[in-house]
Design a protein around this motif. Structure first.
Motif, PDB file in Angstrom:
ATOM      1  N   THR A 226     -25.018  77.343 113.338  1.00  0.00           N
ATOM      2  CA  THR A 226     -24.392  75.990 113.170  1.00  0.00           C
ATOM      3  C   THR A 226     -25.272  74.996 112.208  1.00  0.00           C
ATOM      4  OG1 THR A 226     -25.215  75.310 115.295  1.00  0.00           O
ATOM      5  CG2 THR A 226     -23.196  76.078 115.346  1.00  0.00           C
TER       6      THR A 226
ATOM      7  N   HIS B 174     -26.278  71.248 111.365  1.00  0.00           N
ATOM      8  CA  HIS B 174     -26.367  69.900 112.269  1.00  0.00           C
ATOM      9  C   HIS B 174     -26.945  68.841 111.228  1.00  0.00           C
ATOM     10  CE1 HIS B 174     -26.375  71.873 116.293  1.00  0.00           C
ATOM     11  NE2 HIS B 174     -26.530  72.932 115.350  1.00  0.00           N
TER      12      HIS B 174
ATOM     13  N   TYR C  58     -22.157  68.503 114.026  1.00  0.00           N
ATOM     14  CA  TYR C  58     -22.290  69.937 113.843  1.00  0.00           C
ATOM     15  C   TYR C  58     -21.140  70.714 113.885  1.00  0.00           C
ATOM     16  CZ  TYR C  58     -22.744  71.234 118.937  1.00  0.00           C
ATOM     17  OH  TYR C  58     -22.514  71.542 120.275  1.00  0.00           O
ATOM     18  N   THR C  59     -20.909  71.871 112.930  1.00  0.00           N
ATOM     19  CA  THR C  59     -19.715  72.688 113.066  1.00  0.00           C
ATOM     20  C   THR C  59     -19.594  73.383 114.321  1.00  0.00           C
ATOM     21  OG1 THR C  59     -21.066  74.193 112.080  1.00  0.00           O
ATOM     22  CG2 THR C  59     -19.586  72.705 110.465  1.00  0.00           C
ATOM     23  N   ASP C  60     -18.805  73.053 115.282  1.00  0.00           N
ATOM     24  CA  ASP C  60     -18.624  73.387 116.708  1.00  0.00           C
ATOM     25  C   ASP C  60     -18.044  74.395 116.755  1.00  0.00           C
ATOM     26  OD1 ASP C  60     -19.139  73.662 119.499  1.00  0.00           O
ATOM     27  OD2 ASP C  60     -17.706  72.170 120.002  1.00  0.00           O
ATOM     28  N   PRO C  61     -18.484  75.508 117.343  1.00  0.00           N
ATOM     29  CA  PRO C  61     -17.495  76.938 117.473  1.00  0.00           C
ATOM     30  C   PRO C  61     -16.617  76.820 118.641  1.00  0.00           C
ATOM     31  CG  PRO C  61     -19.855  77.402 118.211  1.00  0.00           C
ATOM     32  CD  PRO C  61     -19.694  75.898 117.651  1.00  0.00           C
TER      33      PRO C  61
ATOM     34  N   THR D 296     -18.080  78.497 111.529  1.00  0.00           N
ATOM     35  CA  THR D 296     -19.230  78.395 112.273  1.00  0.00           C
ATOM     36  C   THR D 296     -19.541  79.908 112.222  1.00  0.00           C
ATOM     37  OG1 THR D 296     -17.796  78.575 114.115  1.00  0.00           O
ATOM     38  CG2 THR D 296     -18.512  76.318 113.875  1.00  0.00           C
TER      39      THR D 296
END
Length: 368
Positions: free
Chosen positions: A148, A150, A168-171, A343
């Protein structure tokens, strides 16, 4: 013509220049020392925050998670609420799966640091490793990694460093809702499965697998420096890099030839190369792939055991495929694992982060 050189002035000038050079060099050294000290401090802050947060997620400890956030601002509240949802989702998913998470550890790579309002704004990459065991197979540990990217604001309060804002690029952003899925039959089926043997796959699938593992970005092994293949443009800022990565896996690893429809060159990428929905359509309608199963999770999870390394899963939301991941193996119960970009994922269970009932899955066999 007689030229008179004032030696004293010349010496003074040279000394002034030398002093200036020494001053600039000293300033540069001081700047580097301060930057190194700041990076070291921020690294220690992040390691402490992530160690505490990972332990809270592992133990479902709401109090410990609560203490990490400054909730005097809306951004701190939002960051905390999202992490709470993620914690609940992970434990609901593990219940559906019949597993127990045993450990969560994160490696951090700081990209930029900026002092801000008594704290720091830190831009960094995180590679988080999850270990789990099936409830009836305590002696077999499985592992996957999620990468990820952040941007985090942190400041110090009376109790220590806390998070005031985080993006953040949240999975798990697409699937924080598992309440309506009935777990019992699914868990029973998963626990009845056995480990699968993929050692007899052909050479093209093996090469595709090697490429997928090498270039899965922040989720890859540390030796690959968390990078994508620099030969290709990173399309994440333009909406997503998942189909671009899947296309690279098939071309660079699987030796599929480019076509007029499916191509990447100095002029850029065709739609079928870089767009998830177009990629899925191209692969199926060109005959390079065929459909194994389609539908929501309840309808396809049994068919997912037919997936082989080098096949792919397409994730559909509201009638359109928005994501592609490539199958890279299976765990100790034969559950299919995937790699992808956006992600970044390395050997992650194929539905983790995508188990919302509104999502439909295309399980696709690729013909190598």
């Amino acid at each position: 013509m007689l030229i008179i050189i004032n030696k004293r002035k010349s010496v003074i000038g040279m000394l002034c220049i030398l002093a200036l050079v020494i001053s600039l060099y000293s300033f540069e050294i001081q700047t580097k020392v301060i930057a190194a000290f700041t990076d070291q401090e921020c690294s220690e802050i992040l390691e402490e925050l992530f160690e505490t947060r990972n332990k809270a997620l592992l133990d479902a400890d709401e109090k410990k998670l609560n203490n990490l956030y400054d909730k005097s601002t809306k951004y701190g509240v939002w960051a905390y609420e999202h992490e709470m949802k993620k914690m609940k989702y992970l434990h609901m998913w593990s219940n559906k799966q019949g597993i127990t998470f045993k450990d969560i550890k994160t490696k951090l790579k700081i990209n930029r640091v900026k002092s801000k309002e008594g704290g720091y704004l830190i831009n960094f990459t995180a590679s988080t490793e999850y270990k789990y065991e099936y409830d009836d197979s305590k002696n077999e540990t499985n592992m996957f990694r999620i990468g990820t990217y952040h941007s985090l604001n942190t400041m110090k309060n009376e109790e220590g460093w806390c998070i005031t804002k985080e993006w953040y690029t949240d999975p798990f952003a697409d699937s924080l809702n598992l309440e309506n899925i009935k777990f019992d039959d699914i868990k029973k089926h998963i626990l009845e499965q056995k480990k699968r043997d993929s050692s007899n796959m052909n050479e093209r699938r093996k090469k595709a697998l090697e490429y997928a593992d090498m270039f899965c970005g922040a989720a890859a092994d540390e030796e690959h420096e968390y990078n994508y293949n620099k030969k290709y443009r990173n399309y994440n800022p333009l909406g997503g890099d998942c189909a671009n990565f899947a296309s690279q896996i098939l071309y660079e690893g699987g030796s599929f030839r480019k076509t007029g429809q499916w191509n990447y060159d100095s002029n850029g990428a065709t739609k079928a190369w870089v767009n998830a929905h177009a990629f899925k359509n191209y692969m199926i309608y060109s005959g390079r792939a065929s459909l194994i199963a389609y539908g929501d999770y309840d309808k396809v999870y049994k068919a997912s055991y037919k997936l082989e390394p080098g096949d792919f899963v397409a994730y559909e939301k509201q009638g359109k495929v928005t994501h592609i991941s490539v199958v890279t193996g299976s765990d100790s119960k034969g559950y299919s694992l995937v790699n992808c970009h956006n992600t970044d994922r390395y050997r992650v269970p194929w539905d983790l982060g995508w188990s919302n009932r509104k999502i439909k899955f295309w399980l696709v066999r690729v013909h190598y």
